[in-house]
Scaffold this motif. Structure first.
Motif, mmCIF file in Angstrom:
data_model
loop_
_atom_site.group_PDB
_atom_site.id
_atom_site.type_symbol
_atom_site.label_atom_id
_atom_site.label_comp_id
_atom_site.label_asym_id
_atom_site.label_seq_id
_atom_site.Cartn_x
_atom_site.Cartn_y
_atom_site.Cartn_z
ATOM 1 N N UNK A 1 -6.906 5.963 -0.597
ATOM 2 C CA UNK A 1 -7.712 4.873 -0.068
ATOM 3 C C UNK A 1 -7.312 3.563 -0.746
ATOM 4 N N UNK A 2 -7.129 2.537 0.062
ATOM 5 C CA UNK A 2 -6.820 1.206 -0.460
ATOM 6 C C UNK A 2 -7.915 0.240 -0.036
ATOM 7 N N UNK A 3 -8.579 -0.366 -1.014
ATOM 8 C CA UNK A 3 -9.607 -1.368 -0.751
ATOM 9 C C UNK A 3 -9.188 -2.727 -1.305
ATOM 10 N N UNK B 1 -7.736 -2.190 -4.977
ATOM 11 C CA UNK B 1 -8.274 -1.002 -5.642
ATOM 12 C C UNK B 1 -7.732 0.221 -4.901
ATOM 13 N N UNK B 2 -7.002 1.056 -5.605
ATOM 14 C CA UNK B 2 -6.391 2.246 -5.007
ATOM 15 C C UNK B 2 -7.048 3.488 -5.591
ATOM 16 N N UNK C 1 0.832 -1.202 0.000
ATOM 17 C CA UNK C 1 0.000 0.000 0.000
ATOM 18 C C UNK C 1 0.865 1.250 0.000
ATOM 19 N N UNK C 2 0.777 2.020 -1.065
ATOM 20 C CA UNK C 2 1.521 3.274 -1.150
ATOM 21 C C UNK C 2 0.871 4.340 -0.280
ATOM 22 N N UNK D 1 -4.624 6.751 3.891
ATOM 23 C CA UNK D 1 -3.453 7.569 4.207
ATOM 24 C C UNK D 1 -3.762 9.033 3.873
ATOM 25 N N UNK D 2 -3.838 9.866 4.912
ATOM 26 C CA UNK D 2 -4.115 11.292 4.712
ATOM 27 C C UNK D 2 -2.857 12.097 4.989
#
Length: 438
Positions: A284-286, A329-330, A59-60, A370-371
């Motif tokens: 967002x990573x789903x 899904x990113x 996850x980036x 990640x914010x």
């Protein structure tokens, strides 16, 4: 890499921050025979360009997109092993409840194809003419020398869209959402020169992701440095021209200091350094049991009917990012929506993504949100894309806030800072390589 428990020592140059810019500067300095120590306050190099491993997913933390046309990805020592995973040609734009492909330009060679070829690529005459005009506009940018591009009047990008000779449907349906995503600026207040640079890169290359996650770039750079060059967990409290004062080791002496932190930290270390504004970003990573779209495309969604600016099935672009049998899904959220509480943002994003992918997103698992309120330094017009990296002899600063707010800009600013240091030290670039070869 050394932990913070090691003893401080003298080096020719101390680089504060193991960001892409700092690691790039270190690479160029060391290749010229200069000894370097890189101090990083975090547990690993990379700054914003880091990748987390969660349940087999990569996850980036950044939403920035790379392009195969970025020269510094080729020219920076240590990145020879970097593998780029390109998106499918062009982009998918979600409008009127469906996804349609546009901007299908495969580098400069494709950008120079004739208007007739573009028109023939579309069954509809109007769509063909739109593609022809778009191709011609991008071809002109692809061929334009950078110095001439930077000599153009600099205005907010939003005010220049109507002057590019493109129909309104192309501007609103492709150009605006593409630039918003590439610049992380939904309002397009960014300098038109910077927008031209990114469009030029789009015409000359392919949008892509680094294989194995964004963190592979700083990892490759750090791995190519001599052992014990990068020292993690070391916090710089103050900098001068011949020393860095640290919280853990006191003073580390040197002949020059390069500050390669983010813009906010750099302004804290260097009084008087201008602090830019920032574009906030949330990534967002789903996870899903199967890909909602078996296509390695970037999908531009705009923000009119939801918070997501662009999304992709990242595991279709780079299979390394998800375990076998699952999909990643990113999605990237820009502007004010990026600051929403995670639960609220996730609900709104799922509703939008369900429309984009044409499937229910209710059973997707949210792996991470990640914010970063300071994700991308703003580049409003007028913007100097070559801001000085030499503050005075012995003190230098680099980062994406000194060039363009891209991976290319960060790496190139590190090169520029190294060149300025070498000039002041009286060392020729590459001199160390020549000495070792002899």
């Amino acid at each position: 890499m050394l932990s913070s428990a090691r003893t401080a020592h003298h080096a020719d140059v101390v680089v504060v921050g193991a960001s892409l810019a700092g690691l790039s500067a270190a690479q160029h300095l060391i290749s010229s025979g200069v000894t370097v120590t890189v101090l990083e306050s975090g547990p690993r190099p990379g700054g914003r360009m880091t990748t987390d491993a969660v349940d087999g997913f990569l996850l980036d933390r950044t939403g920035q997109l790379l392009n195969t046309s970025f020269p510094e990805l080729i020219r920076t020592p240590g990145l020879e092993a970097l593998k780029l995973r390109p998106f499918s040609p062009g982009v998918l734009v979600h409008t009127d409840g469906r996804n349609h492909r546009t901007g299908e330009l495969r580098g400069a060679k494709r950008a120079f194809t004739t208007a007739r070829a573009f028109a023939a690529a579309r069954a509809s005459r109007s769509a063909g003419l739109d593609q022809a005009r778009l191709g011609a506009a991008l071809a002109r940018l692809a061929a334009l020398p950078i110095d001439r591009m930077l000599a153009r009047p600099d205005r907010p990008t939003s005010t220049t869209l109507a002057t590019r000779g493109l129909p309104a449907r192309t501007v609103e349906g492709f150009l605006r959402p593409l630039l918003a995503s590439l610049l992380s600026d939904p309002d397009l207040t960014t300098s038109s020169r910077c927008a031209d640079l990114v469009l030029r890169g789009y015409a000359r290359g392919r949008l892509c992701l680094p294989a194995g996650g964004a963190g592979i770039i700083p990892d490759l750079l750090a791995a190519q440095l001599p052992p014990e060059t990068v020292r993690t967990g070391v916090h710089a409290k103050a900098v001068g021209t011949t020393a860095v004062d640290t919280a853990e080791h006191g003073e580390i002496t040197c002949r020059s200091v390069v500050v390669a932190t983010g813009a906010r930290s750099a302004a804290e270390l260097i009084p008087g350094l201008r602090l830019p504004g920032f574009h906030p970003v949330t990534v967002l990573h789903h996870a899903a049991d199967e890909p909602p779209l078996r296509d390695a495309s970037l999908i531009l969604t705009g923000t009119r009917r939801g918070p997501v600016a662009h999304t992709t099935v990242a595991s279709e672009v780079d299979p390394d990012r998800a375990p076998a049998g699952e999909a990643l899904i990113t999605s990237t959220v820009l502007g004010a929506a990026a600051g929403l509480p995670t639960a609220e943002l996730d609900r709104a994003a799922r509703a939008q993504l369900a429309r984009v992918y044409g499937t229910s997103a209710s059973r997707w698992r949210l792996l991470a949100a990640h914010h970063d309120p300071d994700a991308v330094p703003a580049m409003p017009a007028p913007h100097d894309v070559r801001r000085p990296v030499r503050l005075l002899s012995g003190l230098y600063v680099c980062g994406d806030h000194r060039d363009t707010s891209t991976v290319q800009g960060a790496l190139f600013s590190g090169r520029r800072a190294a060149q300025a240091v070498l000039r002041d030290l009286g060392v020729r670039p590459g001199q160390g390589q020549a000495l070792r070869a002899a």
